[in-house]
Design a protein around this motif. Structure first.
Motif, short mmCIF file in Angstrom:
data_model
loop_
_atom_site.label_atom_id
_atom_site.label_comp_id
_atom_site.label_asym_id
_atom_site.label_seq_id
_atom_site.Cartn_x
_atom_site.Cartn_y
_atom_site.Cartn_z
N GLY A 171 -11.28 -1.71 -11.50
CA GLY A 171 -12.61 -1.21 -11.18
C GLY A 171 -13.70 -2.28 -11.13
O GLY A 171 -14.85 -1.97 -10.85
N ASN A 172 -13.35 -3.53 -11.40
CA ASN A 172 -14.32 -4.62 -11.36
C ASN A 172 -14.18 -5.38 -10.06
O ASN A 172 -13.13 -5.99 -9.80
CB ASN A 172 -14.12 -5.57 -12.55
N VAL A 173 -15.24 -5.36 -9.24
CA VAL A 173 -15.20 -6.02 -7.94
C VAL A 173 -15.19 -7.53 -8.13
O VAL A 173 -16.03 -8.09 -8.83
CB VAL A 173 -16.41 -5.58 -7.06
N VAL A 174 -14.23 -8.18 -7.49
CA VAL A 174 -14.12 -9.64 -7.52
C VAL A 174 -15.05 -10.25 -6.49
O VAL A 174 -15.77 -11.19 -6.76
CB VAL A 174 -12.66 -10.08 -7.26
N HIS A 175 -15.01 -9.68 -5.29
CA HIS A 175 -15.96 -10.06 -4.24
C HIS A 175 -16.06 -8.91 -3.23
O HIS A 175 -15.11 -8.15 -3.05
CB HIS A 175 -15.59 -11.38 -3.55
N PRO A 176 -17.23 -8.76 -2.62
CA PRO A 176 -17.47 -7.62 -1.73
C PRO A 176 -16.90 -7.85 -0.32
O PRO A 176 -17.64 -8.01 0.65
CB PRO A 176 -18.99 -7.50 -1.73
N ALA A 177 -15.59 -7.85 -0.25
CA ALA A 177 -14.90 -8.04 1.03
C ALA A 177 -13.55 -7.34 0.97
O ALA A 177 -13.02 -7.05 -0.11
CB ALA A 177 -14.73 -9.52 1.35
N TYR A 178 -13.01 -7.08 2.14
CA TYR A 178 -11.70 -6.44 2.33
C TYR A 178 -10.64 -7.13 1.47
O TYR A 178 -10.49 -8.34 1.52
CB TYR A 178 -11.37 -6.58 3.81
N SER A 179 -9.93 -6.35 0.68
CA SER A 179 -8.95 -6.91 -0.24
C SER A 179 -7.58 -7.11 0.40
O SER A 179 -7.22 -6.43 1.37
CB SER A 179 -8.79 -5.99 -1.46
N THR A 180 -6.83 -8.01 -0.16
CA THR A 180 -5.45 -8.24 0.30
C THR A 180 -4.60 -6.99 0.05
O THR A 180 -3.76 -6.65 0.89
CB THR A 180 -4.86 -9.47 -0.41
N VAL A 181 -4.82 -6.33 -1.06
CA VAL A 181 -4.08 -5.09 -1.35
C VAL A 181 -4.28 -4.07 -0.24
O VAL A 181 -3.33 -3.46 0.24
CB VAL A 181 -4.52 -4.51 -2.72
N THR A 182 -5.52 -3.89 0.18
CA THR A 182 -5.81 -2.93 1.24
C THR A 182 -5.23 -3.40 2.57
O THR A 182 -4.74 -2.59 3.37
CB THR A 182 -7.33 -2.70 1.35
N MET A 183 -5.24 -4.71 2.80
CA MET A 183 -4.65 -5.25 4.02
C MET A 183 -3.16 -4.92 4.08
O MET A 183 -2.64 -4.50 5.12
CB MET A 183 -4.85 -6.76 4.11
N VAL A 184 -2.46 -5.07 2.97
CA VAL A 184 -1.03 -4.75 2.92
C VAL A 184 -0.83 -3.27 3.25
O VAL A 184 0.06 -2.91 4.03
CB VAL A 184 -0.42 -5.11 1.55
N TYR A 185 -1.65 -2.40 2.67
CA TYR A 185 -1.56 -0.97 2.96
C TYR A 185 -1.70 -0.72 4.46
O TYR A 185 -0.91 0.01 5.06
CB TYR A 185 -2.65 -0.21 2.18
N HIS A 186 -2.72 -1.31 5.07
CA HIS A 186 -2.95 -1.08 6.49
C HIS A 186 -1.85 -1.69 7.36
O HIS A 186 -1.49 -1.14 8.40
CB HIS A 186 -4.34 -1.60 6.90
N MET A 187 -1.30 -2.82 6.94
CA MET A 187 -0.18 -3.40 7.67
C MET A 187 1.03 -2.45 7.64
O MET A 187 1.67 -2.22 8.67
CB MET A 187 0.22 -4.76 7.09
N GLU A 188 1.31 -1.91 6.47
CA GLU A 188 2.44 -0.96 6.37
C GLU A 188 2.17 0.29 7.20
O GLU A 188 3.07 0.81 7.86
CB GLU A 188 2.70 -0.59 4.91
N TRP A 189 0.94 0.77 7.19
CA TRP A 189 0.59 1.97 7.95
C TRP A 189 0.73 1.73 9.46
O TRP A 189 1.26 2.56 10.19
CB TRP A 189 -0.80 2.44 7.57
N ALA A 190 0.28 0.58 9.93
CA ALA A 190 0.41 0.25 11.36
C ALA A 190 1.88 0.11 11.74
O ALA A 190 2.32 0.62 12.79
CB ALA A 190 -0.36 -1.03 11.70
N ALA A 191 2.68 -0.55 10.90
CA ALA A 191 4.11 -0.70 11.19
C ALA A 191 4.81 0.65 11.18
O ALA A 191 5.73 0.89 11.97
CB ALA A 191 4.75 -1.65 10.18
N ARG A 192 4.37 1.55 10.33
CA ARG A 192 4.98 2.89 10.27
C ARG A 192 4.75 3.64 11.59
O ARG A 192 5.58 4.46 11.99
CB ARG A 192 4.41 3.66 9.08
N GLN A 193 3.64 3.36 12.25
CA GLN A 193 3.36 4.02 13.53
C GLN A 193 4.46 3.72 14.56
O GLN A 193 4.72 4.52 15.45
CB GLN A 193 2.01 3.59 14.09
N ILE A 194 5.09 2.55 14.43
CA ILE A 194 6.19 2.19 15.32
C ILE A 194 7.38 3.13 15.13
O ILE A 194 7.99 3.58 16.09
CB ILE A 194 6.65 0.72 15.09
N ILE A 195 7.71 3.43 13.88
CA ILE A 195 8.94 4.20 13.62
C ILE A 195 8.76 5.71 13.65
O ILE A 195 9.74 6.43 13.87
CB ILE A 195 9.60 3.78 12.29
#
Length: 134
Positions: A27-51
């Protein structure tokens, strides 16, 4: 798995960065920008659209590996496009290259590997993974 999936297929999702997507721990913000964790989520979601169009009723996709490089920050309110390109298809193994772009800038690049398996096999694997009490 339904026929028709082939290398070169693409899928994309569009994302607007929100404060909930910021880099944060407990819950403690490190910096106010898009996180790597969220990027991984979105990468998996985009790849899932393929299958998704190729999964049969008795099957499901499962993630097996994610490789990611977070290349530049993206603040709240900015739009990202996350594009998956199928690069390898061997039996039930699907590998996609991913690009995350903020305008003309690469926010990230990566690779997602998925497998399509019978739901029965997945249930069994999940059951086997449970910690047994002695």
């Amino acid at each position: 798995m339904k026929p028709g999936m082939k290398a070169g297929q693409e899928a994309a999702i569009d994302v607007v960065v929100t404060p909930e997507m910021y880099a944060q721990f407990e819950g403690n913000v490190v910096h106010p920008a898009y996180s790597t964790v969220t990027m991984v989520y979105h990468m998996e979601w985009a790849a899932r659209q393929i299958i998704l169009p190729y999964i049969e009723a008795h099957e499901e996709g499962i993630g097996a590996e994610v490789k990611v490089r977070h290349l530049s920050p993206t603040p709240a309110g900015e739009q990202l496009t996350v594009k998956a390109t199928l690069t390898e298809l061997v039996k039930n193994k699907i590998v996609c290259e991913l690009e995350v772009k903020h305008g003309d800038t690469f926010a990230g690049k990566g690779e997602v590997t998925q497998f399509i398996l019978p739901k029965k096999d997945l249930r069994e694997k999940i059951e086997q993974a449970k910690t047994k009490s002695v």
